[in-house]
Design an enzyme around this catalytic site. Structure first.
Site, PDB file in Angstrom:
ATOM      1  N   ASP A  95       0.829  -1.203   0.016  1.00  0.00           N
ATOM      2  CA  ASP A  95      -0.091  -0.340  -0.151  1.00  0.00           C
ATOM      3  C   ASP A  95       1.340   1.060  -0.206  1.00  0.00           C
ATOM      4  O   ASP A  95       1.316   2.790  -0.834  1.00  0.00           O
ATOM      5  CB  ASP A  95      -1.106  -0.144   1.262  1.00  0.00           C
ATOM      6  N   ARG A 103       0.202   4.804  16.624  1.00  0.00           N
ATOM      7  CA  ARG A 103       0.478   6.300  16.153  1.00  0.00           C
ATOM      8  C   ARG A 103       0.516   7.539  16.428  1.00  0.00           C
ATOM      9  O   ARG A 103       1.295   8.352  15.827  1.00  0.00           O
ATOM     10  CB  ARG A 103      -1.073   6.499  15.147  1.00  0.00           C
ATOM     11  N   ASP A 151      -7.267   3.956  12.616  1.00  0.00           N
ATOM     12  CA  ASP A 151      -5.447   4.517  12.162  1.00  0.00           C
ATOM     13  C   ASP A 151      -5.594   6.363  11.126  1.00  0.00           C
ATOM     14  O   ASP A 151      -4.763   6.779  11.600  1.00  0.00           O
ATOM     15  CB  ASP A 151      -4.583   3.339  11.724  1.00  0.00           C
ATOM     16  N   SER A 175      -5.253  -8.691   7.534  1.00  0.00           N
ATOM     17  CA  SER A 175      -4.477  -7.434   7.971  1.00  0.00           C
ATOM     18  C   SER A 175      -4.080  -7.419   9.603  1.00  0.00           C
ATOM     19  O   SER A 175      -4.583  -7.146  10.196  1.00  0.00           O
ATOM     20  CB  SER A 175      -5.665  -6.598   7.934  1.00  0.00           C
TER      21      SER A 175
END
Ligand code: ARG
Length: 445
Positions: free
Chosen positions: A16, A97, A126, A178
């Site tokens: 990605d 994050r 996220d 994922s």
């Protein structure tokens, strides 16, 4: 020649974010500066990640070992908060994050970039965490989320686009899951896990063994804390970071630390989440047990609400919010006397606190004991109870004088009323209880 505008990209080394590099160049004509961090996740090495970013077209790639900061600045407050979202999930991804966002903003300042990009989809938490953190750190920055904007619907579309643009595509079959992982644990989503009835397949786990394959003898570990932070294992002084690694190993080999839950995402979706959080859960268990010993009752009880508020702020991407900062100040204050040692016993998927000791212990043997050393004033209890229950006693007298029945039985009867019409077994059961109650209490009718 005019230099191109720059954009900072949160880069993981996966497909990605590799596609993001080229897409940002093509669509916006930007020079992409990738930032990759080591937070203790499973990876091929920071140099390999950097090489891949450059091969995918980034003009620069910063690689940062964020593990010490993650442990010492982020997982310390998480420990003070016994941070568990919805009382279960220790916030693995949510905690990482804001730290990554901080490095992205620093890089933007260093390179004079006005824009930051990330590779999150439009459906998860996220994106909210990255963007909220960035906006709070520097409200002048702009954010682009290519994966949310592009029209590469399936993974096949993405692979085809990557190949057409000279980006290296994975040769091995893509994992159906994922995964996001770091020091604090591992989150596994998607694939067969999207069916909440399906038991997680054994192959999703890498940090923990199945409890049934765990050793037949228990493992004991003593975790020491100083001011709420883990500082030693079995009497050996260690950094918090090393303790986390060690606890992941000990708890994981004993089959402890798997979670399978339905979680409420901020964006309104319930999702099925599996986690492996052996070290995080074991350390939180130990920390809670030490607080049970050292914190005065009302602080301990009040703190439970603050912990939940803290976990929600962090889950919702508000790490840099003023409420989170205020909660941190309260929580830090409570940790001053959280010093001592907890003995944990791991056995086939369980982690049990079996011993605790602290110089700040509020456990008073003479008050607690039932033997001859008892110093508790038993006579004082009577007056205490009289006053403790006084307001409710006055209330009960008033109710009875109004002709009310014993209120617990009335409650059952009114529940039955609410259910009439449903014709359900609940009504019958409630009626049966009411009837039994009425028979047992003839004097009140
Ligand atoms: N549901 C968890 C959270 O919101 C885990 C997210 C994992 N992220 C991922 N990209 N797989 O914190």
């Amino acid at each position: 020649m005019a230099t191109k505008e720059k954009i900072i990209l949160a880069y993981s080394g996966g497909l990605d974010t590799s596609v993001c590099i080229k897409w940002l160049q093509e669509k916006y004509g930007l020079d992409v500066i990738a930032v990759a961090g080591d937070l203790g996740q499973d990876h091929d090495g920071l140099e390999a990640i950097k090489a891949k970013a450059l091969a995918s077209g980034a003009v620069e790639c910063l690689v940062v070992d964020m593990r010490e900061d993650f442990a010492n600045e982020y997982l310390t407050s998480a420990m003070a908060a016994n941070a568990l979202y919805e009382n279960k999930y220790p916030l693995v991804s949510a905690l990482s994050r804001p730290l990554i966002a901080k490095h992205l903003v620093d890089a933007a300042h260093q390179f004079g970039a006005k824009c930051i990009a990330h590779g999150c989809t439009g459906k998860g938490n996220d994106q909210v965490r990255f963007e909220s953190s960035i906006l709070m750190l520097d409200p002048s920055l702009e954010i682009i989320a290519p994966v949310r904007d592009w029209d590469l619907v399936s993974r096949e579309d993405e692979m085809a686009w990557a190949e057409a643009h000279g980006i290296e595509v994975p040769t091995t079959k893509a994992s159906p899951y994922s995964i996001d992982d770091n020091l604090w644990g591992r989150a596994i989503e998607c694939g067969v896990l999207e069916d909440p009835w399906a038991e997680p397949p054994a192959d999703i786990y890498t940090m923990t063994v199945s409890p049934q394959d765990a050793p037949d003898a228990p493992t004991y570990v003593e975790v020491s804390f100083e001011h709420g932070i883990p500082c030693a294992l079995d009497g050996k002084q260690m950094s918090y970071l090393d303790i986390i690694y060690a606890m992941n190993g000990i708890a994981g080999t004993n089959g402890y630390g798997r979670l399978d839950m339905i979680e409420n995402r901020l964006v309104g979706v319930k999702s099925r989440e599996c986690y492996e959080v052996p070290g995080a859960l074991a350390l939180i268990e130990a920390h809670k047990a030490l607080e049970d010993l050292c914190l005065e009752r009302s602080v301990l009880h009040f703190k439970l609400g603050m912990e939940q508020a803290w976990a929600e702020q962090v889950y919702n991407g508000l790490w840099f919010s003023p409420l989170k900062e205020a909660l941190d100040a309260f929580l830090a204050d409570t940790q001053q006397c959280v010093t001592g040692t907890i003995r944990l016993k791991f056995y086939k998927g369980s982690c049990t606190v079996v011993g605790r000791t602290s110089p700040y212990s509020l456990y008073d043997f003479e008050l607690a004991t039932y033997n001859a050393d008892d110093e508790f004033d038993h006579q004082a209890a009577k007056g205490f109870i009289d006053l403790h229950a006084l307001t409710c006693k006055v209330w009960a007298k008033n109710r009875l004088s109004m002709g009310a029945k014993m209120h617990q039985f009335n409650a059952v009867a009114s529940t039955a009323d609410e259910f009439t019409g449903a014709g359900s077994a609940v009504v019958e059961a409630a009626e049966a209880i009411t009837e039994t109650a009425a028979n047992a209490m003839p004097s009140h009718s």
